[in-house]
Design an enzyme around this catalytic site. Structure first.
Site, PDB file in Angstrom:
ATOM      1  N   THR A 186       0.816  -1.215   0.000  1.00  0.00           N
ATOM      2  CA  THR A 186       0.000   0.000   0.000  1.00  0.00           C
ATOM      3  C   THR A 186       0.849   1.263   0.000  1.00  0.00           C
ATOM      4  O   THR A 186       0.477   2.264  -0.615  1.00  0.00           O
ATOM      5  CB  THR A 186      -0.911   0.006   1.256  1.00  0.00           C
ATOM      6  OG1 THR A 186      -1.783  -1.103   1.152  1.00  0.00           O
ATOM      7  CG2 THR A 186      -1.734   1.263   1.357  1.00  0.00           C
ATOM      8  N   SER A 222       1.365  -7.464  -1.414  1.00  0.00           N
ATOM      9  CA  SER A 222       2.074  -8.559  -0.741  1.00  0.00           C
ATOM     10  C   SER A 222       1.239  -9.832  -0.624  1.00  0.00           C
ATOM     11  O   SER A 222       1.754 -10.884  -0.254  1.00  0.00           O
ATOM     12  CB  SER A 222       2.601  -8.125   0.626  1.00  0.00           C
ATOM     13  OG  SER A 222       1.573  -8.057   1.563  1.00  0.00           O
ATOM     14  N   THR A 246       1.584  -4.848   4.043  1.00  0.00           N
ATOM     15  CA  THR A 246       1.404  -5.306   5.425  1.00  0.00           C
ATOM     16  C   THR A 246       0.801  -6.714   5.504  1.00  0.00           C
ATOM     17  O   THR A 246       1.000  -7.415   6.497  1.00  0.00           O
ATOM     18  CB  THR A 246       0.492  -4.344   6.216  1.00  0.00           C
ATOM     19  OG1 THR A 246      -0.754  -4.231   5.518  1.00  0.00           O
ATOM     20  CG2 THR A 246       1.133  -2.985   6.371  1.00  0.00           C
ATOM     21  N   ASP A 247       0.065  -7.124   4.456  1.00  0.00           N
ATOM     22  CA  ASP A 247      -0.681  -8.390   4.562  1.00  0.00           C
ATOM     23  C   ASP A 247       0.217  -9.583   4.891  1.00  0.00           C
ATOM     24  O   ASP A 247      -0.161 -10.448   5.687  1.00  0.00           O
ATOM     25  CB  ASP A 247      -1.443  -8.667   3.256  1.00  0.00           C
ATOM     26  CG  ASP A 247      -2.639  -7.733   3.090  1.00  0.00           C
ATOM     27  OD1 ASP A 247      -3.026  -7.081   4.082  1.00  0.00           O
ATOM     28  OD2 ASP A 247      -3.183  -7.654   1.970  1.00  0.00           O
ATOM     29  N   THR A 287       2.773 -10.216  14.189  1.00  0.00           N
ATOM     30  CA  THR A 287       1.633 -10.714  13.440  1.00  0.00           C
ATOM     31  C   THR A 287       0.726  -9.532  13.095  1.00  0.00           C
ATOM     32  O   THR A 287       0.641  -8.586  13.871  1.00  0.00           O
ATOM     33  CB  THR A 287       0.946 -11.825  14.268  1.00  0.00           C
ATOM     34  OG1 THR A 287       0.144 -12.590  13.442  1.00  0.00           O
ATOM     35  CG2 THR A 287       0.161 -11.341  15.438  1.00  0.00           C
ATOM     36  N   GLN A 293      -4.364 -21.497  18.571  1.00  0.00           N
ATOM     37  CA  GLN A 293      -5.212 -20.484  17.929  1.00  0.00           C
ATOM     38  C   GLN A 293      -5.216 -19.185  18.731  1.00  0.00           C
ATOM     39  O   GLN A 293      -5.609 -18.140  18.220  1.00  0.00           O
ATOM     40  CB  GLN A 293      -6.640 -21.010  17.773  1.00  0.00           C
ATOM     41  CG  GLN A 293      -6.739 -22.130  16.769  1.00  0.00           C
ATOM     42  CD  GLN A 293      -8.113 -22.768  16.701  1.00  0.00           C
ATOM     43  OE1 GLN A 293      -9.129 -22.161  17.051  1.00  0.00           O
ATOM     44  NE2 GLN A 293      -8.162 -23.995  16.241  1.00  0.00           N
ATOM     45  N   CYS A 294      -4.806 -19.245  19.996  1.00  0.00           N
ATOM     46  CA  CYS A 294      -4.687 -18.018  20.797  1.00  0.00           C
ATOM     47  C   CYS A 294      -3.395 -17.331  20.385  1.00  0.00           C
ATOM     48  O   CYS A 294      -2.382 -17.998  20.190  1.00  0.00           O
ATOM     49  CB  CYS A 294      -4.569 -18.345  22.286  1.00  0.00           C
ATOM     50  SG  CYS A 294      -5.952 -19.242  22.951  1.00  0.00           S
TER      51      CYS A 294
HETATM   52  N1  ASP Z   1      -2.760  -5.494   0.353  1.00  0.00           N
HETATM   53  C1  ASP Z   1      -1.673  -4.654   0.791  1.00  0.00           C
HETATM   54  C2  ASP Z   1      -0.388  -5.446   0.744  1.00  0.00           C
HETATM   55  O1  ASP Z   1      -0.166  -6.238   1.620  1.00  0.00           O
HETATM   56  C3  ASP Z   1      -1.932  -4.135   2.176  1.00  0.00           C
HETATM   57  C4  ASP Z   1      -0.872  -3.194   2.710  1.00  0.00           C
HETATM   58  O2  ASP Z   1       0.177  -2.995   2.180  1.00  0.00           O
HETATM   59  O3  ASP Z   1      -1.141  -2.601   3.771  1.00  0.00           O
HETATM   60  O4  ASP Z   1       0.370  -5.299  -0.173  1.00  0.00           O
END
Ligand code: ASP
Length: 336
Positions: free
Chosen positions: A7, A52, A83-84, A160, A272-273
């Site tokens: 992003t 990503s 971020t993904d 995470t 899962q926690c």
């Molecule tokens: N979909 C984007 C990515 O992971 C989300 C981001 O960058 O915040 O590339």
């Protein structure tokens, strides 16, 4: 500074209304502040730059190779990344570059850098500052793979993504922050891996992706567990269990797991926690998994569990040695 996409460098396509990655020159034009740094910053970009969510392990291999090739030419590396899957990439790099003793910081943003309220500028500028920071002896302050986001520096393989909405997008539920930025940058020296002048990185390039996540849930059909465990090429299962590592004890669930392990497969138990850790000796429902041959991932994040297993399965060693590797902390990714 290495640009992979995400992003931070995206613009909205006016015809579709969707965010799309744009090339590096677009991103650099948005940050004139870079010229004010008293640092020499060289840039590299991946082609094409990607969201990503498209990332494959081959990109981790290219990134790790790039860092190895340029290791002695730079004091630190900042990777711009979506971020993904940032936590997966950070975890993978931490395992693929054992012996690393320079900063490798991943960062990105929730809003593109060209937008008015972007979080990208602060994230990028602080990451560069931390990547270049040295102590009185001139040694890097954070000589490890980390993630910087919204005034916080996290250990990469403890991180995470937990929010798709807030700027505060990442968490490190089982490990303290490495640093926090405000007017000053406060380093948590006790939590940061110690700099060791003897260390120099090696590249562990091979990654085996014959792995699947299997999440237990009330109603998980046993025929599906059996079907998964029967896949001849499958070598590793990351079992996402309840609480402290507990799961169903019915034979129809446990027998396929047991058979998978008997034929050389490895099953790693993660919870899962997000906070706390797997301890299969607390409940009968955990003990049965242990008796079936499932190994415990303690407080590994799912991202660290997956990438560490990719590495373990690619090693030319016995299943027992691979299991030992998975259960031993190697770069601060799990509680000892
Ligand atoms: N979909 C984007 C990515 O992971 C989300 C981001 O960058 O915040 O590339």
């Amino acid at each position: 500074m290495i640009y992979t996409g995400g992003t931070i460098g995206m613009v909205r396509d006016l015809s579709t209304g969707l965010l799309k990655p744009l090339d590096f020159s677009h991103l650099l034009n948005q940050i004139p502040e870079l010229h004010q740094f008293d640092l020499i910053i060289d840039t590299r970009t991946f082609e094409p730059v990607i969201d990503s969510s498209e990332i494959q392990p081959s990109l981790w291999q290219s990134l790790a190779e790039m860092i190895m090739k340029e290791y002695h030419n730079y004091d630190g590396f900042v990777i711009l990344h979506g971020t993904d899957t940032m936590a997966y990439t950070a975890s993978a790099l931490s395992f693929m570059l054992p012996g690393l003793s320079k900063p490798v910081i991943l960062t990105g943003s929730q809003l593109p850098i060209g937008t008015l309220r972007t979080d990208g500028k602060e994230n990028l500028i602080s990451s560069l500052e931390i990547a270049a920071a040295t102590d009185k002896e001139g040694h890097p302050i954070v000589p490890e793979v980390s993630v910087y986001f919204e005034y916080k520096l996290f250990r990469g393989n403890r991180t995470t993504k937990y929010s798709a909405e807030t700027f505060n997008a990442f968490q490190s539920p089982n490990y303290p922050l490495l640093a926090e930025t405000g007017v000053h940058i406060h380093y948590n020296h006790a939590a940061i891996l110690k700099y060791d002048p003897q260390r120099s990185p090696r590249l562990r390039r091979k990654l085996n992706t014959n792995i699947i996540f299997l999440k237990v849930f009330p109603g998980l059909p046993d025929y599906l567990t059996a079907l998964i465990c029967d896949q001849p090429d499958l070598e590793g299962i990351i079992l996402e269990t309840y609480g402290a590592g507990n799961g169903p004890t019915r034979r129809a669930f446990l027998d396929p797991l047991r058979k998978f392990i008997e034929r050389g497969g490895i099953i790693l138990n993660v919870s899962q926690c997000s906070a706390g850790m797997v301890d299969m000796e607390q409940y009968e429902t955990g003990k049965k998994l242990q008796e079936a041959g499932v190994i415990g991932g303690r407080d590994l994040t799912k991202e660290a569990a997956l990438t560490k297993m990719m590495l373990a399965l690619s090693m030319d060693t016995s299943p027992e040695e691979k299991k030992m590797f998975l259960q031993t902390p190697i770069c601060g990714e799990m509680h000892s």
